[in-house]
Design a protein around this motif. Structure first.
Motif, PDB file in Angstrom:
ATOM      1  N   SER A  27      -7.235   4.148  28.023  1.00 11.20           N
ATOM      2  CA  SER A  27      -8.072   4.385  29.202  1.00 11.20           C
ATOM      3  C   SER A  27      -8.104   3.150  30.093  1.00 11.20           C
ATOM      4  CB  SER A  27      -9.494   4.758  28.775  1.00 11.20           C
ATOM      5  OG  SER A  27     -10.099   3.681  28.069  1.00 11.20           O
ATOM      6  N   ALA A  28      -8.523   3.347  31.318  1.00  9.98           N
ATOM      7  CA  ALA A  28      -8.566   2.244  32.280  1.00  9.98           C
ATOM      8  C   ALA A  28      -9.825   1.417  32.089  1.00  9.98           C
ATOM      9  CB  ALA A  28      -8.518   2.798  33.702  1.00  9.98           C
ATOM     10  N   GLY A  29      -9.649   0.101  32.043  1.00 11.15           N
ATOM     11  CA  GLY A  29     -10.768  -0.815  32.058  1.00 11.15           C
ATOM     12  C   GLY A  29     -10.923  -1.373  33.458  1.00 11.15           C
ATOM     13  N   ARG A  30     -11.599  -2.497  33.591  1.00 11.32           N
ATOM     14  CA  ARG A  30     -11.773  -3.073  34.925  1.00 11.32           C
ATOM     15  C   ARG A  30     -11.986  -4.578  34.810  1.00 11.32           C
ATOM     16  NH1 ARG A  30     -17.411  -3.460  36.634  1.00 11.32           N
ATOM     17  NH2 ARG A  30     -18.814  -2.893  34.929  1.00 11.32           N
ATOM     18  N   ILE A  31     -11.701  -5.260  35.901  1.00 10.89           N
ATOM     19  CA  ILE A  31     -12.008  -6.678  35.963  1.00 10.89           C
ATOM     20  C   ILE A  31     -13.402  -6.841  36.556  1.00 10.89           C
ATOM     21  CG2 ILE A  31      -9.560  -7.260  36.202  1.00 10.89           C
ATOM     22  CD1 ILE A  31     -10.105  -7.944  39.138  1.00 10.89           C
ATOM     23  N   GLU A  32     -14.065  -7.928  36.187  1.00 11.49           N
ATOM     24  CA  GLU A  32     -15.409  -8.194  36.683  1.00 11.49           C
ATOM     25  C   GLU A  32     -15.500  -9.632  37.181  1.00 11.49           C
ATOM     26  OE1 GLU A  32     -18.681  -6.687  34.268  1.00 11.49           O
ATOM     27  OE2 GLU A  32     -17.228  -5.707  32.946  1.00 11.49           O
ATOM     28  N   ASN A  33     -16.471  -9.879  38.052  1.00 10.68           N
ATOM     29  CA  ASN A  33     -16.770 -11.229  38.542  1.00 10.68           C
ATOM     30  C   ASN A  33     -15.547 -11.900  39.192  1.00 10.68           C
ATOM     31  OD1 ASN A  33     -19.366 -10.922  37.310  1.00 10.68           O
ATOM     32  ND2 ASN A  33     -18.465 -11.544  35.349  1.00 10.68           N
ATOM     33  N   ALA A  34     -14.744 -11.123  39.906  1.00 12.15           N
ATOM     34  CA  ALA A  34     -13.554 -11.675  40.541  1.00 12.15           C
ATOM     35  C   ALA A  34     -13.933 -12.615  41.678  1.00 12.15           C
ATOM     36  CB  ALA A  34     -12.668 -10.554  41.081  1.00 12.15           C
ATOM     37  N   ALA A  35     -13.220 -13.724  41.767  1.00 17.12           N
ATOM     38  CA  ALA A  35     -13.439 -14.695  42.835  1.00 17.12           C
ATOM     39  C   ALA A  35     -12.114 -15.349  43.176  1.00 17.12           C
ATOM     40  CB  ALA A  35     -14.452 -15.751  42.405  1.00 17.12           C
ATOM     41  N   THR A  36     -11.905 -15.644  44.433  1.00 19.52           N
ATOM     42  CA  THR A  36     -10.663 -16.264  44.885  1.00 19.52           C
ATOM     43  C   THR A  36     -10.972 -17.544  45.646  1.00 19.52           C
ATOM     44  OG1 THR A  36      -9.496 -14.157  45.031  1.00 19.52           O
ATOM     45  CG2 THR A  36      -8.603 -15.980  46.311  1.00 19.52           C
ATOM     46  N   GLY A  37     -10.338 -18.627  45.222  1.00 21.63           N
ATOM     47  CA  GLY A  37     -10.503 -19.909  45.883  1.00 21.63           C
ATOM     48  C   GLY A  37      -9.247 -20.313  46.621  1.00 21.63           C
ATOM     49  N   LYS A  38      -9.128 -21.585  46.904  1.00 23.51           N
ATOM     50  CA  LYS A  38      -7.998 -22.100  47.662  1.00 23.51           C
ATOM     51  C   LYS A  38      -6.699 -22.015  46.873  1.00 23.51           C
ATOM     52  CE  LYS A  38      -5.825 -24.437  50.897  1.00 23.51           C
ATOM     53  NZ  LYS A  38      -5.536 -23.841  52.216  1.00 23.51           N
ATOM     54  N   PHE A  39      -6.724 -22.319  45.580  1.00 18.93           N
ATOM     55  CA  PHE A  39      -5.503 -22.392  44.789  1.00 18.93           C
ATOM     56  C   PHE A  39      -5.418 -21.388  43.649  1.00 18.93           C
ATOM     57  CE2 PHE A  39      -5.813 -26.935  46.255  1.00 18.93           C
ATOM     58  CZ  PHE A  39      -4.746 -26.864  47.146  1.00 18.93           C
ATOM     59  N   ARG A  40      -6.503 -20.719  43.325  1.00 14.49           N
ATOM     60  CA  ARG A  40      -6.453 -19.770  42.218  1.00 14.49           C
ATOM     61  C   ARG A  40      -7.514 -18.695  42.385  1.00 14.49           C
ATOM     62  NH1 ARG A  40      -9.731 -22.241  36.986  1.00 14.49           N
ATOM     63  NH2 ARG A  40     -11.446 -23.157  38.179  1.00 14.49           N
ATOM     64  N   SER A  41      -7.295 -17.583  41.684  1.00 14.98           N
ATOM     65  CA  SER A  41      -8.306 -16.554  41.517  1.00 14.98           C
ATOM     66  C   SER A  41      -8.757 -16.591  40.062  1.00 14.98           C
ATOM     67  CB  SER A  41      -7.753 -15.167  41.843  1.00 14.98           C
ATOM     68  OG  SER A  41      -7.429 -15.050  43.213  1.00 14.98           O
ATOM     69  N   THR A  42      -9.926 -16.066  39.809  1.00 18.62           N
ATOM     70  CA  THR A  42     -10.429 -15.965  38.448  1.00 18.62           C
ATOM     71  C   THR A  42     -11.212 -14.670  38.306  1.00 18.62           C
ATOM     72  OG1 THR A  42     -11.704 -17.094  36.708  1.00 18.62           O
ATOM     73  CG2 THR A  42     -12.529 -17.258  38.955  1.00 18.62           C
ATOM     74  N   PHE A  43     -11.175 -14.079  37.118  1.00 19.19           N
ATOM     75  CA  PHE A  43     -11.937 -12.855  36.862  1.00 19.19           C
ATOM     76  C   PHE A  43     -12.191 -12.734  35.360  1.00 19.19           C
ATOM     77  CE2 PHE A  43      -7.426 -11.730  36.923  1.00 19.19           C
ATOM     78  CZ  PHE A  43      -7.261 -11.020  35.744  1.00 19.19           C
ATOM     79  N   ASP A  44     -13.128 -11.864  35.017  1.00 17.67           N
ATOM     80  CA  ASP A  44     -13.483 -11.629  33.625  1.00 17.67           C
ATOM     81  C   ASP A  44     -13.080 -10.227  33.203  1.00 17.67           C
ATOM     82  OD1 ASP A  44     -14.744 -14.134  33.457  1.00 17.67           O
ATOM     83  OD2 ASP A  44     -16.644 -13.305  34.189  1.00 17.67           O
ATOM     84  N   VAL A  45     -12.812 -10.060  31.903  1.00 17.50           N
ATOM     85  CA  VAL A  45     -12.576  -8.746  31.312  1.00 17.50           C
ATOM     86  C   VAL A  45     -13.488  -8.625  30.093  1.00 17.50           C
ATOM     87  CG1 VAL A  45     -10.919  -7.177  30.256  1.00 17.50           C
ATOM     88  CG2 VAL A  45     -10.185  -8.678  32.121  1.00 17.50           C
ATOM     89  N   ALA A  71      -2.708 -17.368  39.512  1.00 14.15           N
ATOM     90  CA  ALA A  71      -2.246 -18.187  40.625  1.00 14.15           C
ATOM     91  C   ALA A  71      -0.741 -18.061  40.806  1.00 14.15           C
ATOM     92  CB  ALA A  71      -2.629 -19.655  40.383  1.00 14.15           C
ATOM     93  N   VAL A  72      -0.267 -18.628  41.899  1.00 13.95           N
ATOM     94  CA  VAL A  72       1.153 -18.759  42.213  1.00 13.95           C
ATOM     95  C   VAL A  72       1.419 -20.241  42.408  1.00 13.95           C
ATOM     96  CG1 VAL A  72       3.007 -18.110  43.780  1.00 13.95           C
ATOM     97  CG2 VAL A  72       1.122 -16.514  43.356  1.00 13.95           C
ATOM     98  N   SER A  73       2.374 -20.801  41.666  1.00 14.31           N
ATOM     99  CA  SER A  73       2.575 -22.241  41.737  1.00 14.31           C
ATOM    100  C   SER A  73       3.985 -22.613  41.323  1.00 14.31           C
ATOM    101  CB  SER A  73       1.576 -22.963  40.819  1.00 14.31           C
ATOM    102  OG  SER A  73       1.780 -22.592  39.472  1.00 14.31           O
ATOM    103  N   ASN A  74       4.353 -23.857  41.579  1.00 14.06           N
ATOM    104  CA  ASN A  74       5.613 -24.401  41.084  1.00 14.06           C
ATOM    105  C   ASN A  74       5.482 -24.794  39.616  1.00 14.06           C
ATOM    106  OD1 ASN A  74       7.359 -24.424  43.469  1.00 14.06           O
ATOM    107  ND2 ASN A  74       5.918 -25.901  44.300  1.00 14.06           N
ATOM    108  N   ASP A  75       4.421 -25.528  39.287  1.00 12.11           N
ATOM    109  CA  ASP A  75       4.181 -25.969  37.920  1.00 12.11           C
ATOM    110  C   ASP A  75       3.361 -24.913  37.193  1.00 12.11           C
ATOM    111  OD1 ASP A  75       5.507 -28.379  38.316  1.00 12.11           O
ATOM    112  OD2 ASP A  75       3.697 -29.378  39.029  1.00 12.11           O
TER     113      ASP A  75
END
Length: 267
Positions: A72-90, A46-50
């Motif tokens: 080697s290159a890995g990847r992110i999985e299950n990425a999702a973006t909401g109103k205030f944050r994104s989340t993903f798995d590795v 996320a991007v935030s003040n706090d």
């Protein structure tokens, strides 16, 4: 017997030239040191003040890259973006230390054409600069931007393969492994600027959780002639580290900013 509390680590470094930004960008892993031979980590971004609190905008995930312990290159999985944050798995399937990073470069600038100053198109790079300039352009002024936000996660024993510098922008070449930090003990990090020791680099470290305390708790450090800083962690917890050059105050757009140094707990 002294109790040792581990501060699992992540570090962010930022090189920017341009307008100052007010917010901090960060990634927060669900864990930074894990055992076993197969594990998952979920990351909030996320991007935030706090720090580590979702209250502004999410970080985009399309530029996030994973480097596995063998390089080697890995990847992110299950990425999702909401109103205030994104989340993903590795998914961690190799033993050793992983880098999870959001890295970008760009070129800002302007030129004179027919007596009027015009801006370079968004997305211009050094490679495309010549084609981005129209015929007759004069007084071309440019500033390069390199933006790096990264965290580190270790499965099993820490490794160092991923810390090989690229020679571009600010980079951290750790002396103390960022997944082997202990409260009350000094850790040393070396910073490089375009592949060379970043002597005199200003580094800011802020404990997370600033929303719920009266004082910021900020530590301001200056790298020595070898680009090194030493920091003694005052307490277990999450820490955000930021380094900036180029006339921009702490907080540019890593989006915006920096990154965490992590969930802490008994070793």
């Amino acid at each position: 017997m002294k109790t040792r509390y581990r501060i699992a680590g992540a570090v962010a470094a930022l090189l920017l030239a341009g307008a100052a930004q007010a917010h901090r960008q960060w990634m927060l892993p669900s864990a930074t040191t894990l055992s076993g031979t197969d594990a998952w980590v979920t990351v909030d971004a996320a991007v935030s003040n706090d720090l580590f609190y979702f209250e502004h905008v999410p970080m985009r995930t399309d530029g996030i890259a994973v480097t596995q312990p063998d390089g080697s290159a890995g990847r992110i999985e299950n990425a999702a973006t909401g109103k205030f944050r994104s989340t993903f798995d590795v998914h961690l399937t190799q033993p050793g230390t992983y880098r999870i990073a959001n890295v970008s470069t760009g070129l800002m600038g302007s030129y004179m054409l027919n007596g009027k100053r015009e801006r370079l198109p968004r997305g211009t790079t050094q490679a495309t600069l010549a084609t981005a300039l129209p015929a007759g352009a004069t007084d071309v002024q440019t500033a390069e931007m390199a933006n790096r936000n990264e965290i580190f996660v270790t499965l099993g024993a820490p490794t160092t393969t991923i810390f090989k510098p690229t020679g571009q922008g600010i980079e951290m070449a750790p002396v103390t492994h960022p997944n082997d930090l202990v409260s009350g003990e000094a850790a040393t990090f070396q910073f490089l600027l375009d592949g060379k020791p970043a002597a005199g680099l200003k580094v800011t470290i802020i404990p997370g959780g600033i929303r719920y305390r009266d004082t910021l708790g900020q530590m301001d450090l200056t790298a020595d002639q070898d680009g090194k800083i030493a920091v003694t962690w005052p307490q277990p917890g999450l820490y955000w580290m930021n380094a900036t050059v180029g006339g921009v105050r702490e907080g540019g757009p890593m989006g915006e900013g920096g990154a965490p140094a992590a969930p802490a707990g008994p070793p």
